[in-house]
Design an enzyme around this catalytic site. Structure first.
Site, PDB file in Angstrom:
ATOM      1  N   SER A 298       0.797  -1.224   0.000  1.00 18.78           N
ATOM      2  CA  SER A 298       0.000   0.000   0.000  1.00 18.78           C
ATOM      3  C   SER A 298       0.834   1.280   0.000  1.00 18.78           C
ATOM      4  O   SER A 298       0.347   2.316  -0.430  1.00 18.78           O
ATOM      5  CB  SER A 298      -0.979   0.002   1.176  1.00 18.78           C
ATOM      6  OG  SER A 298      -0.319  -0.280   2.381  1.00 18.78           O
TER       7      SER A 298
ATOM      8  N   HIS B  72      -5.574  -3.560  -2.804  1.00 19.72           N
ATOM      9  CA  HIS B  72      -5.343  -2.633  -3.919  1.00 19.72           C
ATOM     10  C   HIS B  72      -5.333  -3.307  -5.296  1.00 19.72           C
ATOM     11  O   HIS B  72      -5.201  -2.633  -6.304  1.00 19.72           O
ATOM     12  CB  HIS B  72      -4.028  -1.877  -3.707  1.00 19.72           C
ATOM     13  CG  HIS B  72      -4.023  -1.058  -2.457  1.00 19.72           C
ATOM     14  ND1 HIS B  72      -4.588   0.186  -2.383  1.00 19.72           N
ATOM     15  CD2 HIS B  72      -3.574  -1.335  -1.211  1.00 19.72           C
ATOM     16  CE1 HIS B  72      -4.459   0.655  -1.153  1.00 19.72           C
ATOM     17  NE2 HIS B  72      -3.844  -0.262  -0.417  1.00 19.72           N
TER      18      HIS B  72
ATOM     19  N   LYS C  43     -12.215   0.277  -1.689  1.00 18.84           N
ATOM     20  CA  LYS C  43     -11.252   0.900  -2.604  1.00 18.84           C
ATOM     21  C   LYS C  43     -11.828   0.872  -4.019  1.00 18.84           C
ATOM     22  O   LYS C  43     -12.751   1.631  -4.293  1.00 18.84           O
ATOM     23  CB  LYS C  43      -9.902   0.221  -2.433  1.00 18.84           C
ATOM     24  CG  LYS C  43      -9.316   0.678  -1.085  1.00 18.84           C
ATOM     25  CD  LYS C  43      -8.148  -0.058  -0.559  1.00 18.84           C
ATOM     26  CE  LYS C  43      -7.777   0.584   0.791  1.00 18.84           C
ATOM     27  NZ  LYS C  43      -7.045  -0.298   1.678  1.00 18.84           N
TER      28      LYS C  43
HETATM   29  C1  LIG Z   1      -6.990  -0.377   3.179  1.00 19.32           C
HETATM   30  C2  LIG Z   1      -6.283  -1.632   3.512  1.00 19.32           C
HETATM   31  C3  LIG Z   1      -6.790  -2.521   4.471  1.00 19.32           C
HETATM   32  C4  LIG Z   1      -7.957  -2.185   5.350  1.00 19.32           C
HETATM   33  O1  LIG Z   1      -9.149  -2.261   4.670  1.00 19.32           O
HETATM   34  P1  LIG Z   1     -10.391  -1.416   5.215  1.00 19.32           P
HETATM   35  O2  LIG Z   1     -11.561  -2.010   4.528  1.00 19.32           O
HETATM   36  O3  LIG Z   1     -10.127  -0.005   4.852  1.00 19.32           O
HETATM   37  O4  LIG Z   1     -10.415  -1.624   6.701  1.00 19.32           O
HETATM   38  C5  LIG Z   1      -6.137  -3.727   4.641  1.00 19.32           C
HETATM   39  N1  LIG Z   1      -5.027  -4.026   3.940  1.00 19.32           N
HETATM   40  C6  LIG Z   1      -4.503  -3.173   3.036  1.00 19.32           C
HETATM   41  C7  LIG Z   1      -3.284  -3.573   2.284  1.00 19.32           C
HETATM   42  C8  LIG Z   1      -5.103  -1.946   2.807  1.00 19.32           C
HETATM   43  O5  LIG Z   1      -4.569  -1.091   1.941  1.00 19.32           O
END
Ligand SMILES: *Cc1c(COP(=O)(O)O)cnc(C)c1O
Length: 389
Positions: free
Chosen positions: A178, A206, A243
């Site tokens: 990320s 992602h 996302k």
């Molecule tokens: C955003 C993210 C999460 C958390 O997901 P949410 O639904 O926002 O709690 C977990 N792992 C990664 C790699 C992320 O980028």
């Protein structure tokens, strides 16, 4: 006094320039948004396909509210598992190439579910050094021994696995990292998982919706699932729905046995209210949009290429990323913040990411691109960055 300690802690953050503050948006999530009374082009969100404010999703949410009401009223195992939740799970499982899926309220909770459900005291987790915070917390919660291998380094992981005498082993990785935007070497990780009889847990927050055939995600990107070949039984996939999918929530997809075990044992599944049926129904529409978003994904890839070629010869280094996450390494914390502020003055909103989120000396501008960015948006960012460099 306990209060003084907090006060001192906050002052320390302030002094180090690490105190965070929130900006209030007076517009929906989009490539252009209103913040502090001003219109800016945002390179901050994870809304990679522009679905967060898509009219099709808004219509689906309105219809779902009328049919299903607002709240689920209970946890899934009591009476909160409504038809839209069930339909969504089935559709997600089929889409990503697994027999079964379980939906969660957030990706954070999904990760906290998986690791403690599969390993415990005396077992071993092998985790990439730059994994997402939720994965790191999940390992701690499991009480398993934590072994952190060098970022993306298969040899480092292999040596650790060989040396381990733990009965149960679990390999844990982001698929797309990320803060760096690069991809984990999933085929090699799967091979090691096979050789050492380990679970392979993949966080595709992602990659889901963005990479692979029809946006199936990172496993599809690497050819580890296809329309006719389901995923390996030792793989557990976590995908988030806040996302690219444009809503909120997450799912875990795996072999039916694993999913049944999670359903019986995962505390972050059992002891929490099921997400709103509005969200579940809306996400079903989002999934449809994702499957049919090849044009948007092409556009996103064009913007990525445009940014990378545009910044080729500035003095700041770009990481080797082929995804929507494009970090520009500035290095120094204060300089990074200054550049971000100068960009914002020009109406370009890019977050400055500093330690401890990233390693010392690698403060960066984390550019997130979306299919909804226009060529002009990216050109403006390239021009501004060149001027500032
Ligand atoms: C955003 C993210 C999460 C958390 O997901 P949410 O639904 O926002 O709690 C977990 N792992 C990664 C790699 C992320 O980028």
């Amino acid at each position: 006094m306990i209060w003084d300690e907090l006060q001192a802690g906050l002052q320390e953050l302030e002094g180090e320039g690490l105190k965070r503050r929130r900006r209030v948006l007076d517009s929906p999530c989009g490539p252009v948004c209103t913040v502090d009374g001003r219109e800016v082009v945002s390179f901050c969100s994870n809304d990679y396909l522009g679905l967060a404010n898509d009219p099709r999703l808004i219509a689906a949410a309105q219809a779902a509210a009328a049919q299903w009401g607002v709240g689920s009223g209970a946890s899934h195992l009591v009476s909160g598992h409504l038809r839209p939740h069930e339909t969504l799970e089935t559709a997600l499982a089929e889409f990503v190439g697994f027999p079964r899926a379980l939906s969660f309220s957030t990706g954070y909770m999904a990760n906290l579910a998986i690791v403690p459900a599969l390993v415990g005291r005396g077992d071993a987790v092998f985790a990439d050094k730059v994994n997402h915070a939720s994965l790191i917390d999940a390992v701690q919660l499991s009480r398993a021994d934590s072994h952190r291998y060098l970022h993306g380094d298969v040899a480092s992981l292999s040596a650790m696995l060989k040396a381990s005498t733990a009965r149960r082993k679990l390999i844990l990785t982001d698929a797309v990292f990320s803060m760096d935007g690069d991809l984990a070497p999933l085929p090699a990780l799967l091979e090691l998982a096979e050789r050492h009889d380990a679970w392979l847990v993949i966080d595709d927050a992602h990659g889901f919706g963005v990479l692979g055939e029809n946006g199936r995600g990172s496993l599809s990107h690497f050819g580890l699932v296809t329309k006719t070949q389901p995923a390996n039984k030792r793989v557990i996939l976590m995908g988030t729905l806040g996302k690219a999918a444009g809503g909120s929530g997450a799912f875990v997809a795996a072999d039916s046995l694993v999913i049944e075990w999670l359903l019986q044992r995962a505390r972050t599944y059992i002891f929490t209210t099921a997400a709103s049926p509005i969200m579940a129904a809306t996400l079903l529409t989002a999934l449809d949009c994702i499957i049919n978003a090849d044009a948007a994904r092409d556009k996103l890839m064009q913007r990525i290429a445009q940014l990378r070629s545009g910044l080729e010869d500035t003095r700041w280094r770009m990481l080797r990323s082929e995804t929507a996450i494009q970090p520009i390494i500035v290095g120094d914390n204060a300089e990074c913040v200054r550049v971000a502020e100068a960009l914002l003055e020009r109406g370009l909103w890019v977050p400055a990411i500093r330690p401890p989120t990233v390693p010392k000396g690698t403060a960066r501008l984390r550019v997130s691109l979306s299919a909804t960015h226009t060529e002009a948006h990216v050109a403006a960012l390239v021009d501004a960055l060149k001027a500032l460099a």
